[in-house]
Design a protein around this motif. Structure first.
Motif, PDB file in Angstrom:
ATOM      1  N   GLU A 226       0.797  -1.273   0.101  1.00 10.48           N
ATOM      2  CA  GLU A 226       0.028   0.006  -0.088  1.00 10.48           C
ATOM      3  C   GLU A 226       0.968   1.209  -0.144  1.00 10.48           C
ATOM      4  O   GLU A 226       0.616   2.251  -0.691  1.00 10.48           O
ATOM      5  CB  GLU A 226      -0.935   0.095   1.362  1.00 10.48           C
ATOM      6  CG  GLU A 226      -1.840   1.197   1.102  1.00 10.48           C
ATOM      7  CD  GLU A 226      -2.819   1.180   2.502  1.00 10.48           C
ATOM      8  OE1 GLU A 226      -3.725   1.675   2.596  1.00 10.48           O
ATOM      9  OE2 GLU A 226      -2.608   0.306   3.276  1.00 10.48           O
ATOM     10  N   CYS A 229       2.517   1.647  -3.429  1.00 12.35           N
ATOM     11  CA  CYS A 229       1.381   2.009  -4.486  1.00 12.35           C
ATOM     12  C   CYS A 229       1.102   3.455  -4.287  1.00 12.35           C
ATOM     13  O   CYS A 229       0.595   4.257  -5.486  1.00 12.35           O
ATOM     14  CB  CYS A 229       0.248   1.136  -4.372  1.00 12.35           C
ATOM     15  SG  CYS A 229       0.463  -0.566  -5.263  1.00 12.35           S
ATOM     16  N   ALA A 230       0.994   3.922  -3.030  1.00 10.96           N
ATOM     17  CA  ALA A 230       0.507   5.474  -2.905  1.00 10.96           C
ATOM     18  C   ALA A 230       1.713   6.168  -3.323  1.00 10.96           C
ATOM     19  O   ALA A 230       1.306   7.489  -3.836  1.00 10.96           O
ATOM     20  CB  ALA A 230       0.494   5.452  -1.296  1.00 10.96           C
ATOM     21  N   GLY A 233       1.041   6.664  -6.673  1.00 11.93           N
ATOM     22  CA  GLY A 233      -0.365   7.125  -7.255  1.00 11.93           C
ATOM     23  C   GLY A 233      -1.283   5.981  -7.821  1.00 11.93           C
ATOM     24  O   GLY A 233      -2.310   6.154  -8.622  1.00 11.93           O
ATOM     25  N   SER A 235      -3.832   2.886  -7.082  1.00 11.67           N
ATOM     26  CA  SER A 235      -4.975   2.845  -6.050  1.00 11.67           C
ATOM     27  C   SER A 235      -5.115   1.030  -5.902  1.00 11.67           C
ATOM     28  O   SER A 235      -4.719   0.557  -6.683  1.00 11.67           O
ATOM     29  CB  SER A 235      -6.513   3.115  -6.221  1.00 11.67           C
ATOM     30  OG  SER A 235      -7.011   2.488  -7.618  1.00 11.67           O
ATOM     31  N   PRO A 236      -5.690   0.638  -4.823  1.00 12.32           N
ATOM     32  CA  PRO A 236      -6.292  -0.726  -4.621  1.00 12.32           C
ATOM     33  C   PRO A 236      -6.685  -1.420  -6.089  1.00 12.32           C
ATOM     34  O   PRO A 236      -6.258  -2.537  -6.469  1.00 12.32           O
ATOM     35  CB  PRO A 236      -6.706  -1.157  -3.583  1.00 12.32           C
ATOM     36  CG  PRO A 236      -6.558   0.279  -2.596  1.00 12.32           C
ATOM     37  CD  PRO A 236      -6.370   1.309  -3.598  1.00 12.32           C
ATOM     38  N   GLU A 238      -6.418  -0.821  -8.900  1.00  8.12           N
ATOM     39  CA  GLU A 238      -5.551  -0.914  -9.920  1.00  8.12           C
ATOM     40  C   GLU A 238      -4.741  -2.045  -9.775  1.00  8.12           C
ATOM     41  O   GLU A 238      -3.473  -2.050 -10.717  1.00  8.12           O
ATOM     42  CB  GLU A 238      -4.834   0.625 -10.220  1.00  8.12           C
ATOM     43  CG  GLU A 238      -5.943   1.407 -10.786  1.00  8.12           C
ATOM     44  CD  GLU A 238      -5.310   2.744 -10.824  1.00  8.12           C
ATOM     45  OE1 GLU A 238      -5.366   3.703 -11.909  1.00  8.12           O
ATOM     46  OE2 GLU A 238      -4.708   3.260  -9.899  1.00  8.12           O
ATOM     47  N   TRP A 254      -6.511  -6.663   0.285  1.00  7.04           N
ATOM     48  CA  TRP A 254      -6.356  -5.178  -0.117  1.00  7.04           C
ATOM     49  C   TRP A 254      -6.415  -4.899  -1.612  1.00  7.04           C
ATOM     50  O   TRP A 254      -7.033  -3.948  -1.923  1.00  7.04           O
ATOM     51  CB  TRP A 254      -4.839  -4.717   0.503  1.00  7.04           C
ATOM     52  CG  TRP A 254      -4.670  -3.216   0.194  1.00  7.04           C
ATOM     53  CD1 TRP A 254      -5.027  -2.227   0.730  1.00  7.04           C
ATOM     54  CD2 TRP A 254      -3.902  -2.915  -1.233  1.00  7.04           C
ATOM     55  NE1 TRP A 254      -4.571  -1.008   0.280  1.00  7.04           N
ATOM     56  CE2 TRP A 254      -3.726  -1.447  -0.882  1.00  7.04           C
ATOM     57  CE3 TRP A 254      -3.044  -3.463  -2.052  1.00  7.04           C
ATOM     58  CZ2 TRP A 254      -3.297  -0.704  -1.815  1.00  7.04           C
ATOM     59  CZ3 TRP A 254      -2.452  -2.869  -2.931  1.00  7.04           C
ATOM     60  CH2 TRP A 254      -2.594  -1.274  -2.837  1.00  7.04           C
TER      61      TRP A 254
END
Length: 298
Positions: A226, A229-230, A233, A235-236, A238, A254
């Motif tokens: 997470e 990925c943040a 940019g 999102s879960p 994707e 998740w």
């Protein structure tokens, strides 16, 4: 009752399709029992599928309980993808420098004093438990710890000595604590440890034996994925994730789309939104191939 490809979730099936509202931007895959075959090889079909995914603009992350030095199994097949989340989320490494000299991008350590508390708690709850400590510099273990790993320990001593402040025999951040019991059933040991350890640490397992992997509180494959990925940019919704063992469950929950391998643990089968074939049948490659074929025909 969920239906996928005309097959209901109550029916025995080797394959069910998971669906996502957004085009995938990242594939997160476990290694042992998932991407790797039982002989620890990566099949030519899987190598080709990973390369095709990256060529299509989909980033690939290896997400594993392995330490960085055990990543030689995939280092020859990196193509563009070279980021690995190792130690069940304790470290993010760039493998382009090779498994012998990986570059640590992020370390989420288990405090040594917390690890020591966990050792004492588990010794009391489950006598005969033997411990090993995985640090950024290598593995350190107790004399009774069985030879389960691919390499020899950097040092051998009681866990209390290995975790002592300013230890001369074990240096570097603690990535995870390993606990092995010679007699308890794997899931029974996991349940016991989670009960007595509580929120002091995250306890999981990926081995078929009674070997537990203990990370810092809140540290897991999912939480580190997470974070990564943040930063990108992403999102879960994707993300597509693959796994087979209890240490994958949080990641599969998740991710917007997730697949349990045909050989997966029952908890993983329950958590994933889809199911693919087993690791020896290139289950990850099968999903990627179908995904890319669908994108070309849209």
């Amino acid at each position: 009752m969920r239906e996928n490809d005309g097959v209901t979730s109550a029916s025995p099936r080797p394959w069910t399709t998971a669906t996502s509202a957004l085009p995938p931007r990242l594939i997160a895959t476990d290694l042992d029992g998932t991407l790797l075959r039982d002989d620890k090889s990566v099949s030519p079909r899987t190598v080709a599928a990973l390369a095709a995914a990256e060529e299509a603009g989909i980033e690939v992350f290896f997400v594993t309980g392995r330490p960085a030095r055990w990543m030689d199994v995939v280092s020859a097949h990196l193509h563009g993808h070279g980021i690995a989340i190792c130690g069940n989320g304790a470290a993010v490494v760039d493998l382009h420098g090779g498994a012998v000299n990986p570059r640590f991008l992020k370390v989420r350590e288990l405090a040594a004093d917390t690890a020591l508390q966990v050792v004492r708690t588990l010794r009391q709850a489950a006598p005969d438990t033997a411990f090993a400590i995985e640090r950024t510099g290598g593995l350190h273990h107790e004399p009774a710890y069985p030879p389960l790993s691919f390499d020899l320990g950097e040092s051998v001593a009681p866990a209390e000595k290995l975790l002592a402040a300013g230890s001369a025999v074990a240096a570097g951040p603690v990535l995870k604590l390993l606990a092995h019991h010679p007699d308890l059933a794997p899931d029974a040991f996991l349940g016991l440890a989670r009960t007595v350890v509580g929120e002091r640490a995250n306890v999981t397992r990926s081995s078929p034996t009674a070997l537990l992997e203990i990370s810092g509180p809140g540290v897991s494959k999912a939480s580190t994925l997470e974070l990564c990925c943040a930063e990108r940019g992403i999102s879960p919704a994707e993300v597509i994730a693959f796994g087979d063992m209890p240490n994958d469950v949080e990641m599969l929950n998740w991710a917007g789309t997730s697949y349990a391998m045909g050989n997966a643990h029952p908890d993983v089968l329950a958590a994933a939104s889809g199911r693919t074939t087993g690791n020896n049948e290139d289950g990850v490659a099968l999903v990627i191939e179908r995904l890319l074929t669908a994108r070309r025909t849209d």
